[in-house]
Design a protein around this motif. Structure first.
Motif, mmCIF file in Angstrom:
data_model
loop_
_atom_site.group_PDB
_atom_site.id
_atom_site.type_symbol
_atom_site.label_atom_id
_atom_site.label_comp_id
_atom_site.label_asym_id
_atom_site.label_seq_id
_atom_site.Cartn_x
_atom_site.Cartn_y
_atom_site.Cartn_z
ATOM 1 N N GLU A 118 -47.755 -11.438 23.183
ATOM 2 C CA GLU A 118 -47.117 -10.578 24.169
ATOM 3 C C GLU A 118 -48.190 -9.880 24.983
ATOM 4 O O GLU A 118 -49.311 -9.682 24.516
ATOM 5 N N LYS A 119 -47.845 -9.525 26.213
ATOM 6 C CA LYS A 119 -48.781 -8.814 27.064
ATOM 7 C C LYS A 119 -48.966 -7.387 26.554
ATOM 8 O O LYS A 119 -48.014 -6.735 26.136
ATOM 9 N N ALA A 120 -50.205 -6.925 26.601
ATOM 10 C CA ALA A 120 -50.519 -5.562 26.185
ATOM 11 C C ALA A 120 -51.621 -5.030 27.080
ATOM 12 O O ALA A 120 -52.327 -5.795 27.759
ATOM 13 N N ALA A 121 -51.772 -3.717 27.106
ATOM 14 C CA ALA A 121 -52.765 -3.087 27.971
ATOM 15 C C ALA A 121 -53.515 -2.005 27.211
ATOM 16 O O ALA A 121 -52.976 -1.387 26.285
ATOM 17 N N GLN A 122 -54.767 -1.779 27.641
ATOM 18 C CA GLN A 122 -55.598 -0.748 27.028
ATOM 19 C C GLN A 122 -56.465 -0.089 28.102
ATOM 20 O O GLN A 122 -56.996 -0.758 28.989
ATOM 21 N N LEU A 123 -56.590 1.218 28.001
ATOM 22 C CA LEU A 123 -57.398 1.973 28.950
ATOM 23 C C LEU A 123 -58.877 1.740 28.677
ATOM 24 O O LEU A 123 -59.313 1.699 27.524
ATOM 25 N N LEU A 124 -59.667 1.626 29.759
ATOM 26 C CA LEU A 124 -61.094 1.371 29.626
ATOM 27 C C LEU A 124 -61.952 2.576 29.988
ATOM 28 O O LEU A 124 -63.177 2.521 29.850
ATOM 29 N N VAL A 125 -61.348 3.649 30.465
ATOM 30 C CA VAL A 125 -62.108 4.831 30.883
ATOM 31 C C VAL A 125 -61.585 6.049 30.135
ATOM 32 O O VAL A 125 -60.472 6.050 29.599
ATOM 33 N N ALA A 126 -62.413 7.097 30.111
ATOM 34 C CA ALA A 126 -62.038 8.334 29.440
ATOM 35 C C ALA A 126 -62.766 9.501 30.095
ATOM 36 O O ALA A 126 -63.686 9.314 30.910
ATOM 37 N N GLY A 127 -62.356 10.704 29.744
ATOM 38 C CA GLY A 127 -63.033 11.897 30.241
ATOM 39 C C GLY A 127 -62.971 12.024 31.749
ATOM 40 O O GLY A 127 -61.911 11.852 32.373
ATOM 41 N N ASP A 128 -64.112 12.314 32.368
ATOM 42 C CA ASP A 128 -64.161 12.503 33.816
ATOM 43 C C ASP A 128 -63.773 11.225 34.557
ATOM 44 O O ASP A 128 -63.149 11.282 35.632
ATOM 45 N N ALA A 129 -64.145 10.078 33.992
ATOM 46 C CA ALA A 129 -63.801 8.810 34.641
ATOM 47 C C ALA A 129 -62.290 8.619 34.690
ATOM 48 O O ALA A 129 -61.749 8.081 35.659
ATOM 49 N N LEU A 130 -61.600 9.091 33.655
ATOM 50 C CA LEU A 130 -60.145 9.005 33.650
ATOM 51 C C LEU A 130 -59.552 9.921 34.719
ATOM 52 O O LEU A 130 -58.607 9.535 35.412
ATOM 53 N N GLU A 131 -60.115 11.106 34.860
ATOM 54 C CA GLU A 131 -59.627 12.027 35.887
ATOM 55 C C GLU A 131 -59.833 11.436 37.279
ATOM 56 O O GLU A 131 -58.964 11.543 38.148
ATOM 57 N N ASP A 132 -60.981 10.798 37.483
ATOM 58 C CA ASP A 132 -61.234 10.157 38.776
ATOM 59 C C ASP A 132 -60.242 9.023 39.013
ATOM 60 O O ASP A 132 -59.776 8.817 40.146
ATOM 61 N N ALA A 133 -59.917 8.294 37.938
ATOM 62 C CA ALA A 133 -58.962 7.201 38.064
ATOM 63 C C ALA A 133 -57.579 7.730 38.431
ATOM 64 O O ALA A 133 -56.866 7.139 39.261
ATOM 65 N N ARG A 134 -57.199 8.846 37.838
ATOM 66 C CA ARG A 134 -55.897 9.449 38.142
ATOM 67 C C ARG A 134 -55.846 9.920 39.595
ATOM 68 O O ARG A 134 -54.846 9.752 40.281
ATOM 69 N N LYS A 135 -56.936 10.523 40.062
ATOM 70 C CA LYS A 135 -56.973 11.007 41.447
ATOM 71 C C LYS A 135 -56.894 9.856 42.437
ATOM 72 O O LYS A 135 -56.317 9.981 43.512
ATOM 73 N N ALA A 136 -57.464 8.701 42.028
ATOM 74 C CA ALA A 136 -57.441 7.535 42.910
ATOM 75 C C ALA A 136 -56.038 6.956 43.070
ATOM 76 O O ALA A 136 -55.793 6.169 43.993
ATOM 77 N N GLN A 137 -55.123 7.375 42.190
ATOM 78 C CA GLN A 137 -53.745 6.867 42.253
ATOM 79 C C GLN A 137 -52.792 7.924 42.811
ATOM 80 O O GLN A 137 -51.603 7.927 42.489
#
Length: 271
Positions: A118-137
């Protein structure tokens, strides 16, 4: 030249090939007795059973072909079952391939069973990089929500994410292209039992069952006595066994139930 060699029984039930064939084990390939393998045989590729591994081929190495690949990551047949298959073959005068077939589920042969994924997903970033990823969306609330759901860093099935996010795979693919998540195919283990086991209330015991248990249960609790329960089909013997097993477990003891027919196994495990 291979460093080790395997004794292989070709999975063809014909007297002309009812003998051991020697194949080379390529370097780095993990092959042990009981492994099912893909092998070249004549002009075709077929399956075989490894019944032994050795250091010396016993024949001209130039005439030996290599195993293509193991069919599973584990030996499908235990050593004791290889011995049993050999004894059965000798006693019944049938090809060894025929008795080895009895040691594995029929659906394993011929590639009829595929790994369920089955298809599954996993996050590759954390901390500040995650915050930057959220802002990019900021203009993609679905992707931002997916990042939040994956923020624990664990692998989550897409079907699980779909409970909270409509059609999440498209958003996950976009996040994967941006390098924020990875989308993978993970194996799903099959269960032989229904997803939701139905537990029914205990039936009312008949007078005969109560009489038998009146003698059987005290003996079970005290650890004494040997009993043979006789009754025609449908007379309620199984319910007596169930009550006796429960009494054993409640007393901290164990019980072994021998099932006369394999199709009754699901019924027994729902006790």
């Amino acid at each position: 030249m291979p460093a080790r060699y395997a004794d292989v029984i070709v999975d063809i039930t014909h007297a002309d090939v009812d003998r051991v064939f020697t194949y080379g084990i390529p370097a780095g390939m993990d092959i042990v007795p009981g492994t099912r393998v893909s092998i070249p045989f004549g002009r075709q590729t077929t399956e075989g059973f490894v019944i032994g591994v050795k250091d010396e081929p016993g024949i001209d190495p130039d005439k030996i072909k290599d195993i293509n690949a193991p069919l599973e990551e584990y030996p499908a047949i235990l050593p004791q079952l290889i011995d049993l298959a050999q004894d059965m073959s000798a006693q019944t005068h049938c090809p060894l391939a025929a008795t080895l077939r009895l040691m594995v589920p029929a659906q394993m042969r011929g590639g009829r069973i595929k790994v369920k994924t089955e298809k599954a997903a996993q996050l590759l970033v954390a901390g500040d990089a995650l915050e930057d990823a959220r802002k990019a969306q900021s203009r993609a609330p679905k992707r931002r929500l997916l990042l939040d759901l994956l923020s624990d860093g664990e692998v989550h099935p897409v079907s699980e994410l779909a409970v909270l996010v409509r059609q999440p795979l498209e958003g996950l693919r976009a996040l994967e292209q941006q390098g924020f998540v990875r989308v993978i195919d993970q194996e799903v283990l099959r269960s032989p039992y229904p997803d939701d086991a139905v537990t029914e209330p205990d039936p009312v015991l008949t007078a005969q069952q109560q009489e038998v248990l009146g003698e059987l249960l005290p003996a079970v609790r005290s650890g004494t006595g040997q009993f043979l329960l006789y009754g025609v089909t449908g007379s309620g013997k199984t319910e007596v066994y169930i009550r006796a097993v429960r009494a054993c477990l409640e007393a901290g003891k164990g019980a072994i139930v021998l099932i006369p027919e394999i199709v009754l196994t699901p019924q027994m495990v729902t006790w």
